[in-house]
Scaffold this motif. Structure first.
Motif, PDB file in Angstrom:
ATOM      1  N   HIS A 163      13.819  -6.340   4.594  1.00 49.58           N
ATOM      2  CA  HIS A 163      13.435  -4.782   4.276  1.00 49.58           C
ATOM      3  C   HIS A 163      11.866  -4.756   4.410  1.00 49.58           C
ATOM      4  O   HIS A 163      11.348  -5.657   4.139  1.00 49.58           O
ATOM      5  CB  HIS A 163      13.484  -4.699   2.774  1.00 49.58           C
ATOM      6  N   GLY A 164      11.864  -4.385   6.403  1.00 45.96           N
ATOM      7  CA  GLY A 164      10.865  -3.922   6.895  1.00 45.96           C
ATOM      8  C   GLY A 164      10.821  -2.275   6.234  1.00 45.96           C
ATOM      9  O   GLY A 164      11.413  -1.451   6.834  1.00 45.96           O
ATOM     10  N   GLU A 165       9.180  -1.562   7.139  1.00 42.62           N
ATOM     11  CA  GLU A 165       8.860  -0.100   6.490  1.00 42.62           C
ATOM     12  C   GLU A 165       9.700   0.101   6.039  1.00 42.62           C
ATOM     13  O   GLU A 165      10.760   1.486   6.615  1.00 42.62           O
ATOM     14  CB  GLU A 165       9.543   0.148   8.916  1.00 42.62           C
ATOM     15  N   ILE A 166       9.397   0.275   4.269  1.00 45.72           N
ATOM     16  CA  ILE A 166       9.904   0.224   3.754  1.00 45.72           C
ATOM     17  C   ILE A 166       9.328   1.975   3.403  1.00 45.72           C
ATOM     18  O   ILE A 166       7.328   2.532   3.838  1.00 45.72           O
ATOM     19  CB  ILE A 166       9.474   0.452   2.389  1.00 45.72           C
ATOM     20  N   GLN A 167      10.117   3.133   3.047  1.00 50.02           N
ATOM     21  CA  GLN A 167       9.211   4.782   3.669  1.00 50.02           C
ATOM     22  C   GLN A 167       9.881   5.164   2.176  1.00 50.02           C
ATOM     23  O   GLN A 167      10.832   5.407   2.142  1.00 50.02           O
ATOM     24  CB  GLN A 167       9.542   5.447   4.670  1.00 50.02           C
ATOM     25  N   VAL A 168       9.259   5.713   0.836  1.00 55.08           N
ATOM     26  CA  VAL A 168       9.507   6.328   0.080  1.00 55.08           C
ATOM     27  C   VAL A 168       9.683   7.749   0.118  1.00 55.08           C
ATOM     28  O   VAL A 168       9.205   8.477   0.651  1.00 55.08           O
ATOM     29  CB  VAL A 168       8.724   5.867  -1.007  1.00 55.08           C
ATOM     30  N   ASP A 226       1.216  -1.230   0.406  1.00 53.36           N
ATOM     31  CA  ASP A 226       0.284   0.099   0.206  1.00 53.36           C
ATOM     32  C   ASP A 226       1.232   0.531   0.479  1.00 53.36           C
ATOM     33  O   ASP A 226       0.507   2.657  -0.731  1.00 53.36           O
ATOM     34  CB  ASP A 226      -0.726   0.221   0.959  1.00 53.36           C
ATOM     35  N   THR A 227       1.719   1.323   0.961  1.00 56.44           N
ATOM     36  CA  THR A 227       2.715   2.481   0.613  1.00 56.44           C
ATOM     37  C   THR A 227       3.647   2.335  -0.404  1.00 56.44           C
ATOM     38  O   THR A 227       4.501   3.482  -0.257  1.00 56.44           O
ATOM     39  CB  THR A 227       3.085   2.848   2.708  1.00 56.44           C
ATOM     40  N   THR A 228       3.987   1.205  -0.442  1.00 56.95           N
ATOM     41  CA  THR A 228       5.211   1.851  -1.371  1.00 56.95           C
ATOM     42  C   THR A 228       4.702   1.902  -2.738  1.00 56.95           C
ATOM     43  O   THR A 228       5.945   1.252  -3.731  1.00 56.95           O
ATOM     44  CB  THR A 228       6.064  -0.062  -1.503  1.00 56.95           C
ATOM     45  N   GLN A 229       4.141   1.349  -2.792  1.00 56.51           N
ATOM     46  CA  GLN A 229       3.101   1.567  -4.708  1.00 56.51           C
ATOM     47  C   GLN A 229       3.951   2.338  -5.862  1.00 56.51           C
ATOM     48  O   GLN A 229       2.953   3.162  -4.729  1.00 56.51           O
ATOM     49  CB  GLN A 229       1.634   1.098  -4.580  1.00 56.51           C
ATOM     50  N   GLY A 263      15.799   5.692  16.412  1.00 55.83           N
ATOM     51  CA  GLY A 263      14.766   5.765  17.213  1.00 55.83           C
ATOM     52  C   GLY A 263      13.573   5.084  16.032  1.00 55.83           C
ATOM     53  O   GLY A 263      14.149   4.605  15.102  1.00 55.83           O
ATOM     54  N   SER A 264      12.634   5.920  15.541  1.00 56.27           N
ATOM     55  CA  SER A 264      11.620   5.143  14.865  1.00 56.27           C
ATOM     56  C   SER A 264      12.540   6.193  13.345  1.00 56.27           C
ATOM     57  O   SER A 264      13.194   6.920  13.063  1.00 56.27           O
ATOM     58  CB  SER A 264      10.506   5.825  15.080  1.00 56.27           C
ATOM     59  N   LEU A 265      11.745   5.444  12.587  1.00 56.80           N
ATOM     60  CA  LEU A 265      12.534   6.651  11.412  1.00 56.80           C
ATOM     61  C   LEU A 265      11.198   7.905  10.466  1.00 56.80           C
ATOM     62  O   LEU A 265      12.099   8.673  10.170  1.00 56.80           O
ATOM     63  CB  LEU A 265      12.018   4.929   9.102  1.00 56.80           C
ATOM     64  N   ASP A 266       9.965   7.441  11.102  1.00 54.47           N
ATOM     65  CA  ASP A 266       9.985   8.988  10.708  1.00 54.47           C
ATOM     66  C   ASP A 266      10.834  10.508  11.053  1.00 54.47           C
ATOM     67  O   ASP A 266      10.714  11.095  10.123  1.00 54.47           O
ATOM     68  CB  ASP A 266       8.598   9.512  11.777  1.00 54.47           C
ATOM     69  N   LYS A 267      11.850  10.412  12.031  1.00 52.38           N
ATOM     70  CA  LYS A 267      12.034  11.957  11.969  1.00 52.38           C
ATOM     71  C   LYS A 267      13.597  11.463  11.129  1.00 52.38           C
ATOM     72  O   LYS A 267      14.903  12.394  10.996  1.00 52.38           O
ATOM     73  CB  LYS A 267      12.506  11.598  13.084  1.00 52.38           C
ATOM     74  N   LEU A 268      13.845  10.263  10.409  1.00 50.22           N
ATOM     75  CA  LEU A 268      15.478  10.204   9.365  1.00 50.22           C
ATOM     76  C   LEU A 268      15.079  10.458   8.294  1.00 50.22           C
ATOM     77  O   LEU A 268      16.411  10.966   7.689  1.00 50.22           O
ATOM     78  CB  LEU A 268      15.905   8.541   9.518  1.00 50.22           C
ATOM     79  N   SER A 316      14.153   6.879  -3.783  1.00 47.40           N
ATOM     80  CA  SER A 316      15.055   6.987  -3.357  1.00 47.40           C
ATOM     81  C   SER A 316      13.964   6.469  -2.092  1.00 47.40           C
ATOM     82  O   SER A 316      13.158   6.931  -2.544  1.00 47.40           O
ATOM     83  CB  SER A 316      15.984   8.468  -2.692  1.00 47.40           C
ATOM     84  N   TYR A 317      15.150   5.623  -1.526  1.00 49.09           N
ATOM     85  CA  TYR A 317      13.770   5.356   0.280  1.00 49.09           C
ATOM     86  C   TYR A 317      14.841   4.599   1.656  1.00 49.09           C
ATOM     87  O   TYR A 317      15.923   5.294   1.115  1.00 49.09           O
ATOM     88  CB  TYR A 317      13.383   3.781  -0.301  1.00 49.09           C
ATOM     89  N   VAL A 318      13.881   4.686   2.665  1.00 51.17           N
ATOM     90  CA  VAL A 318      14.703   4.334   3.329  1.00 51.17           C
ATOM     91  C   VAL A 318      13.746   2.814   3.804  1.00 51.17           C
ATOM     92  O   VAL A 318      12.614   2.591   3.781  1.00 51.17           O
ATOM     93  CB  VAL A 318      15.215   4.946   4.795  1.00 51.17           C
ATOM     94  N   SER A 319      14.729   1.955   4.572  1.00 54.23           N
ATOM     95  CA  SER A 319      13.894   0.842   5.365  1.00 54.23           C
ATOM     96  C   SER A 319      14.998   0.500   6.311  1.00 54.23           C
ATOM     97  O   SER A 319      15.450   0.707   6.756  1.00 54.23           O
ATOM     98  CB  SER A 319      13.459  -0.636   4.574  1.00 54.23           C
ATOM     99  N   ARG A 320      13.932  -0.452   7.478  1.00 50.11           N
ATOM    100  CA  ARG A 320      14.649  -1.775   8.538  1.00 50.11           C
ATOM    101  C   ARG A 320      14.480  -2.582   8.175  1.00 50.11           C
ATOM    102  O   ARG A 320      13.809  -3.418   7.320  1.00 50.11           O
ATOM    103  CB  ARG A 320      13.690  -1.358   9.623  1.00 50.11           C
ATOM    104  N   ALA A 321      15.795  -3.191   8.160  1.00 49.69           N
ATOM    105  CA  ALA A 321      16.157  -4.374   8.455  1.00 49.69           C
ATOM    106  C   ALA A 321      15.481  -5.260   9.489  1.00 49.69           C
ATOM    107  O   ALA A 321      14.670  -5.274  10.256  1.00 49.69           O
ATOM    108  CB  ALA A 321      17.951  -4.696   8.701  1.00 49.69           C
ATOM    109  N   THR A 322      15.271  -6.363   8.920  1.00 48.66           N
ATOM    110  CA  THR A 322      13.560  -7.251   9.629  1.00 48.66           C
ATOM    111  C   THR A 322      14.833  -8.281  10.163  1.00 48.66           C
ATOM    112  O   THR A 322      14.097  -9.703  10.235  1.00 48.66           O
ATOM    113  CB  THR A 322      12.730  -7.770   8.629  1.00 48.66           C
ATOM    114  N   GLN A 323      16.122  -8.379   9.735  1.00 49.02           N
ATOM    115  CA  GLN A 323      17.091  -9.728  10.305  1.00 49.02           C
ATOM    116  C   GLN A 323      18.558  -8.792  10.173  1.00 49.02           C
ATOM    117  O   GLN A 323      18.718  -8.385   9.829  1.00 49.02           O
ATOM    118  CB  GLN A 323      17.172 -10.996   9.269  1.00 49.02           C
TER     119      GLN A 323
END
Length: 161
Positions: free
Chosen positions: A88-93, A5-8, A130-135, A23-30
């Motif tokens: 990849h998790g929490e992917i943000q474009v 939904d958020t990465t389409q 912290g959260s990816l929101d401020k990054l 460009s994007y950021v994501s958090r490693a899931t492992q």
């Protein structure tokens, strides 16, 4: 884990014969130890070289940041792979835009880790806790500026040989 939904992205909105940047950021899931990172980077370099994609990849403290450049159809291929990649998790474009020319034309995928980052902006490491929101915006600016500095350094090294 679904990021659909958020990465389409509708790549048809970009002219097929123009370059684009994603460009994007994501958090490693492992856990991404050195061997895992080397494998990921080797996969990315090979795939990107085949597809004519250039860019930069950043990883530190479980956070990926990446800038991809290329023609929309090719960027879409890589993007769909990233979206489905369970690492990849929490992917943000961060951005997607048409560009006139590549910033990273010499790199099918240049990798920056904490060593390179800490040379330029040591305080950025605290943002990853912290959260990816401020990054996102800070990381995008940082990836572009470090890559530009590295290009200038590479050009300086070539002119001195």
């Amino acid at each position: 884990m679904s990021n659909s939904d958020t990465t389409q992205i509708d790549f048809s909105q970009f002219p097929h014969d123009s370059l684009m940047e994603l460009s994007y950021v994501s958090r490693a899931t492992q856990d991404m130890g050195l061997l895992s990172l080397m494998n990921l980077l080797e996969e990315a370099v090979n795939r990107n070289r085949e597809l004519g994609i250039s860019g930069v990849l950043y990883f530190d403290s479980g956070v990926f940041g990446q800038i991809l450049e290329g023609y929309p159809e090719k960027v879409a291929t890589v993007w769909n792979f990233i979206r489905k990649d369970r690492r990849h998790g929490e992917i943000q474009v961060l951005s997607k835009e048409t560009i006139q020319e590549r910033k990273f034309s010499n790199w099918s995928m240049k990798f920056f880790g904490s060593e390179e980052i800490s040379r330029y902006v040591p305080e950025l490491k605290t943002l990853f806790e912290g959260s990816l929101d401020k990054l996102p915006e800070e990381l995008l600016i940082l990836m572009r500026s470090i890559a530009t500095a590295q290009i200038e350094q590479d050009l300086g090294d070539v002119s001195h040989t």
